[in-house]
Design a protein around this motif. Structure first.
Motif, short mmCIF file in Angstrom:
data_model
loop_
_atom_site.label_atom_id
_atom_site.label_comp_id
_atom_site.label_asym_id
_atom_site.label_seq_id
_atom_site.Cartn_x
_atom_site.Cartn_y
_atom_site.Cartn_z
N CYS A 1 0.95 -1.26 0.01
CA CYS A 1 -0.03 -0.05 0.09
C CYS A 1 0.65 1.06 -0.02
N VAL A 2 0.29 2.30 0.06
CA VAL A 2 1.18 3.59 0.11
C VAL A 2 1.98 3.81 1.20
N GLY A 3 1.28 3.45 2.53
CA GLY A 3 2.06 3.57 3.58
C GLY A 3 2.58 5.21 4.04
N ALA B 1 -1.56 8.60 6.77
CA ALA B 1 -1.39 9.11 8.05
C ALA B 1 -1.78 7.78 8.91
N LYS B 2 -2.47 6.90 8.40
CA LYS B 2 -2.56 5.74 9.33
C LYS B 2 -1.60 4.60 9.34
N SER B 3 -0.68 5.01 8.50
CA SER B 3 0.39 3.87 8.23
C SER B 3 1.35 3.96 9.60
N TRP C 1 2.53 -5.79 1.48
CA TRP C 1 2.65 -5.14 2.70
C TRP C 1 1.93 -3.85 2.92
N SER C 2 1.42 -3.70 4.11
CA SER C 2 0.27 -2.91 4.48
C SER C 2 0.68 -2.10 5.72
N GLY C 3 0.52 -0.68 5.58
CA GLY C 3 0.73 0.05 6.90
C GLY C 3 0.10 -0.02 8.14
S1 SF4 Z 1 -1.72 2.54 5.73
FE1 SF4 Z 1 -3.37 1.52 5.83
S2 SF4 Z 1 -4.86 2.88 5.44
FE2 SF4 Z 1 -3.03 3.66 4.67
S3 SF4 Z 1 -2.92 2.85 2.67
FE3 SF4 Z 1 -1.77 1.59 3.95
S4 SF4 Z 1 -3.41 -0.07 4.47
FE4 SF4 Z 1 -4.65 1.85 3.41
#
Ligand code: SF4
Length: 452
Positions: free
Chosen positions: A353-355, A360-362, A384-386
């Protein structure tokens, strides 16, 4: 413009399903071209590209807008769409105007609901049961001509599978699969049984299924067919009734089984029984830089008539219509631009994901983490996810790497079930070893789905 149902005999009033969960009470904030999302790295626009099919001219417009108004990159999504990121907050008017001129915005009212994935190699490699491009054009036109479909969530997804079984496992709300006998199979949500319908009516049947979903789910706060839960059976029964009202004969079927082929098209030259070949490339982490995009559009433009690109739901790109004699040279040029052109690339099957810093959630810069922990090619994709939302994660079986306050959690996801997560510290060597083990252990293709 009216929806398909408006032209049919008046349907019975559908009940709001008692089995449906009232899953949300807020509006659908899914971003689009006209509704920008404010992210930490600037505004974000998501451009819907049905079937991922872009003319070379449209691709040029997207690149120019990304360079001039955004961060200079085209970000591919797991639905074969494109996101522009890092946009200036005041660029919405110009963005909409250029998109409209280039044909990327055929209906402003429907811009967020034109979510259609399609087999990207259909009609190119001699496989599949039919070339589904006519279905794609027809379904997009029907969606854009329907008043009702403006009520769909931006998350609702159509899938058109040419019979090879590649986009069927992506979990669309309405899936149409080509059959060997010329007919089509209509799958509504994740149901194992499908409806057998005439191939000529496939786009109309898909629209009727979506419109019936809207009526069935109205008032329940449900956006996706899977959220209907027990009421999914009511929906399927209503779809059969409405298909018959529209003169489309539909019968339930559970077989035969099509071969499972949920993986992305392999990078390289895609041959077929035609004069030209297609080039298939992967894009590391789905981010296409301006020079890479130029290289892709250059390859596409050599085709008579201007050429096209097909963006895949696996964050890759197919360039159809390349002269056979030039294929190796063209592919090499794409490889030199940093795209994945063969099976040995360590980027194969790696997504993120963008992370940070864009979200901001990452809890971590997951793209940097994935880059630092690159290892041998595994049999399964790794994502990979933040954070726990896992935006854009793949379907089917995959290795899940999620940032946690004290490092990462790695688990295997298969058949919708997540195995117990393994905590791994934020160390490139430890992460590379754990990811390689998980991808190796998990290396089996998902089971074939019945019903087509
Ligand atoms: S950090 Fe969470 S909300 Fe943000 S892009 Fe990644 S998965 Fe989606």
């Amino acid at each position: 413009m009216v929806g398909m149902l408006a032209a049919m005999p008046p349907p019975a009033t559908l009940p709001v399903p008692t089995g449906a969960a009232s899953v949300r009470d807020r509006g659908d904030a899914c971003p689009g071209t006209l509704r920008l999302h404010r992210a930490d790295d600037g505004a974000l626009a998501r451009v819907r590209i049905p079937g991922g099919v872009l003319s070379a001219a449209q691709a040029g417009v997207l690149r120019e807008l990304a360079e001039r108004l955004g961060d200079g990159e085209l970000h591919l999504t797991s639905r074969g769409n494109v996101q522009l990121r890092g946009l200036r907050p005041d660029c919405g008017g110009e963005l909409a105007s250029r998109m409209g001129e280039s044909g990327l915005l055929p209906s402003e009212r429907h811009e967020r609901v034109r979510n259609i994935v399609a087999s990207p190699l259909s009609g190119l490699d001699g496989r599949g049961q039919r070339d589904i491009r006519p279905w794609l054009s027809a379904l997009d036109e029907l969606v854009c001509a329907s008043d009702l479909t403006t009520e769909l969530s931006g998350r609702f997804l159509f899938a058109l599978d040419d019979g090879r079984g590649d986009v069927d496992p992506l979990g669309a709300d309405v899936t149409v699969l080509a059959r060997a006998d010329g007919e089509a199979a209509l799958r509504i949500g994740p149901a194992e049984t499908v409806l057998r319908i005439p191939g000529a009516h496939a786009p109309q049947a898909a629209l009727i299924a979506a419109e019936t979903f809207l009526d069935t789910a109205r008032g329940s706060g449900v956006w996706r067919v899977t959220e209907l839960r027990a009421a999914g059976g009511i929906l399927r029964g209503q779809v059969v009734r409405r298909l018959r009202q529209a003169g489309i004969h539909a019968t339930h079927t559970t077989g035969p089984v099509h071969p499972a082929e949920s993986a992305a098209p392999a990078p390289g030259v895609v041959d077929g029984p035609y004069d030209t070949v297609a080039l298939c490339v992967g894009v590391p982490l789905g981010r296409v830089g301006a020079e890479q995009w130029r290289a892709l559009t250059r390859a596409a433009r050599r085709r008579e008539g201007g050429g096209e690109l097909r963006l895949t739901p696996w964050r890759g790109v197919v360039v159809p219509g390349v002269e056979r004699a030039r294929a190796a040279e063209e592919l090499e040029a794409l490889g030199a631009a940093g795209l994945i052109i063969g099976p040995g690339s360590p980027w194969t099957g790696v997504g993120a994901c963008v992370g940070r810093p864009g979200c901001a959630k990452s809890l971590a810069d997951v793209r940097a983490g994935a880059t630092a922990a690159l290892g041998p090619v595994g049999a399964l994709p790794v994502y990979w996810s933040g954070c726990e939302r896992r935006c854009g994660h793949p379907g089917g079986a995959w290795v899940d790497v999620v940032a946690a306050p004290d490092g990462y959690r790695i688990s295997l996801v298969r058949d919708g079930e997540r195995h117990a997560p393994l905590p791994v510290p934020d160390s490139p060597a430890a992460l590379a070893a754990a990811v390689a083990t998980a991808r190796g252990l998990a290396g089996q293709r998902p089971a074939p789905r019945p019903g087509t």
